[in-house]
Design a protein around this motif. Structure first.
Motif, PDB file in Angstrom:
ATOM      1  N   HIS A 183       0.808  -1.221   0.000  1.00 19.74           N
ATOM      2  CA  HIS A 183       0.000   0.000   0.000  1.00 19.74           C
ATOM      3  C   HIS A 183       0.839   1.268   0.000  1.00 19.74           C
ATOM      4  N   GLY A 184       2.146   1.132  -0.187  1.00 21.95           N
ATOM      5  CA  GLY A 184       3.007   2.299  -0.310  1.00 21.95           C
ATOM      6  C   GLY A 184       3.287   3.014   0.997  1.00 21.95           C
ATOM      7  N   ASN A 185       3.225   2.323   2.123  1.00 25.42           N
ATOM      8  CA  ASN A 185       3.477   2.959   3.407  1.00 25.42           C
ATOM      9  C   ASN A 185       4.811   2.555   4.004  1.00 25.42           C
ATOM     10  N   LYS A 194       8.410   2.841   5.098  1.00 23.13           N
ATOM     11  CA  LYS A 194       9.256   3.991   5.382  1.00 23.13           C
ATOM     12  C   LYS A 194      10.557   3.952   4.584  1.00 23.13           C
ATOM     13  N   SER A 195      11.046   2.761   4.293  1.00 20.55           N
ATOM     14  CA  SER A 195      12.320   2.668   3.591  1.00 20.55           C
ATOM     15  C   SER A 195      12.188   3.108   2.134  1.00 20.55           C
ATOM     16  N   THR A 196      10.998   3.009   1.568  1.00 19.23           N
ATOM     17  CA  THR A 196      10.831   3.417   0.182  1.00 19.23           C
ATOM     18  C   THR A 196      10.244   4.815   0.060  1.00 19.23           C
ATOM     19  N   ARG A 197       9.896   5.412   1.190  1.00 11.31           N
ATOM     20  CA  ARG A 197       9.328   6.757   1.161  1.00 11.31           C
ATOM     21  C   ARG A 197      10.405   7.744   0.758  1.00 11.31           C
ATOM     22  N   ARG A 198      10.091   8.578  -0.195  1.00  9.51           N
ATOM     23  CA  ARG A 198      11.059   9.555  -0.665  1.00  9.51           C
ATOM     24  C   ARG A 198      11.086  10.746   0.276  1.00  9.51           C
ATOM     25  N   LEU A 199      12.260  11.036   0.788  1.00  4.98           N
ATOM     26  CA  LEU A 199      12.400  12.174   1.675  1.00  4.98           C
ATOM     27  C   LEU A 199      12.742  13.403   0.849  1.00  4.98           C
ATOM     28  N   GLU A 200      11.970  14.443   1.030  1.00  5.73           N
ATOM     29  CA  GLU A 200      12.245  15.662   0.302  1.00  5.73           C
ATOM     30  C   GLU A 200      13.323  16.453   1.035  1.00  5.73           C
ATOM     31  N   LEU A 201      14.239  16.988   0.283  1.00 10.44           N
ATOM     32  CA  LEU A 201      15.287  17.800   0.881  1.00 10.44           C
ATOM     33  C   LEU A 201      14.746  19.207   1.077  1.00 10.44           C
ATOM     34  N   LYS A 202      14.747  19.651   2.305  1.00  9.62           N
ATOM     35  CA  LYS A 202      14.241  20.978   2.617  1.00  9.62           C
ATOM     36  C   LYS A 202      15.404  21.841   3.095  1.00  9.62           C
ATOM     37  N   PRO A 203      15.379  23.120   2.772  1.00  6.31           N
ATOM     38  CA  PRO A 203      16.464  23.980   3.237  1.00  6.31           C
ATOM     39  C   PRO A 203      16.395  24.172   4.745  1.00  6.31           C
ATOM     40  N   GLU A 204      17.521  24.510   5.314  1.00  8.43           N
ATOM     41  CA  GLU A 204      17.578  24.742   6.747  1.00  8.43           C
ATOM     42  C   GLU A 204      16.721  25.936   7.127  1.00  8.43           C
ATOM     43  N   LYS A 205      16.011  25.811   8.237  1.00  8.99           N
ATOM     44  CA  LYS A 205      15.201  26.924   8.710  1.00  8.99           C
ATOM     45  C   LYS A 205      15.982  27.806   9.673  1.00  8.99           C
ATOM     46  N   ASN A 206      16.962  27.218  10.330  1.00 11.56           N
ATOM     47  CA  ASN A 206      17.727  27.957  11.315  1.00 11.56           C
ATOM     48  C   ASN A 206      19.047  28.398  10.680  1.00 11.56           C
ATOM     49  N   TRP A 207      19.305  29.685  10.728  1.00  8.96           N
ATOM     50  CA  TRP A 207      20.502  30.238  10.096  1.00  8.96           C
ATOM     51  C   TRP A 207      21.775  29.598  10.642  1.00  8.96           C
ATOM     52  N   LYS A 208      21.798  29.302  11.958  1.00  9.13           N
ATOM     53  CA  LYS A 208      22.992  28.721  12.576  1.00  9.13           C
ATOM     54  C   LYS A 208      23.280  27.319  12.055  1.00  9.13           C
ATOM     55  N   LEU A 209      22.271  26.628  11.548  1.00  7.61           N
ATOM     56  CA  LEU A 209      22.468  25.256  11.081  1.00  7.61           C
ATOM     57  C   LEU A 209      22.967  25.192   9.633  1.00  7.61           C
ATOM     58  N   MET A 210      23.010  26.325   8.966  1.00 11.50           N
ATOM     59  CA  MET A 210      23.537  26.343   7.601  1.00 11.50           C
ATOM     60  C   MET A 210      25.051  26.259   7.708  1.00 11.50           C
ATOM     61  N   TYR A 211      25.642  25.264   7.093  1.00 11.10           N
ATOM     62  CA  TYR A 211      27.034  24.947   7.365  1.00 11.10           C
ATOM     63  C   TYR A 211      28.018  25.742   6.513  1.00 11.10           C
ATOM     64  N   THR A 212      27.804  25.768   5.226  1.00  8.89           N
ATOM     65  CA  THR A 212      28.821  26.365   4.363  1.00  8.89           C
ATOM     66  C   THR A 212      28.554  27.845   4.105  1.00  8.89           C
ATOM     67  N   ARG A 213      29.617  28.538   3.838  1.00  9.69           N
ATOM     68  CA  ARG A 213      29.526  29.967   3.539  1.00  9.69           C
ATOM     69  C   ARG A 213      28.703  30.198   2.273  1.00  9.69           C
ATOM     70  N   ALA A 214      28.876  29.327   1.297  1.00 17.18           N
ATOM     71  CA  ALA A 214      28.129  29.471   0.044  1.00 17.18           C
ATOM     72  C   ALA A 214      26.620  29.387   0.287  1.00 17.18           C
ATOM     73  N   ASP A 215      26.212  28.476   1.175  1.00 13.89           N
ATOM     74  CA  ASP A 215      24.790  28.362   1.506  1.00 13.89           C
ATOM     75  C   ASP A 215      24.280  29.633   2.163  1.00 13.89           C
TER      76      ASP A 215
END
Length: 64
Positions: free
Chosen positions: A15-17, A19-40
């Motif tokens: 039935h498509g439930n 978890k291992s086959t569920r596609r995880l969407e990549l979302k941008p960081e919401k917290n500025w401190k968690l953004m790692y690279t300077r380019a980001d």
């Protein structure tokens, strides 16, 4: 009929439930401190219309 773990896993896959086959969407960081690279951080600052790195008034005067 006894419903075992194997049966539940089969049903989840069927039935498509699964978890291992569920596609995880990549979302941008919401917290500025968690953004790692300077380019980001530079790209995000550009999106927000702010200057990065944040400079003090004294630094801006020294630069001019």
């Amino acid at each position: 009929m006894e419903r075992t773990r194997a049966w539940r896993r089969t049903q989840a896959r069927k039935h498509g439930n699964d978890k291992s086959t569920r596609r995880l969407e990549l979302k941008p960081e919401k917290n500025w401190k968690l953004m790692y690279t300077r380019a980001d951080k530079l790209a995000r600052a550009r999106q927000l219309g702010m200057s990065y790195p944040i400079r003090t008034t004294r630094q801006l005067l020294d630069q001019a």
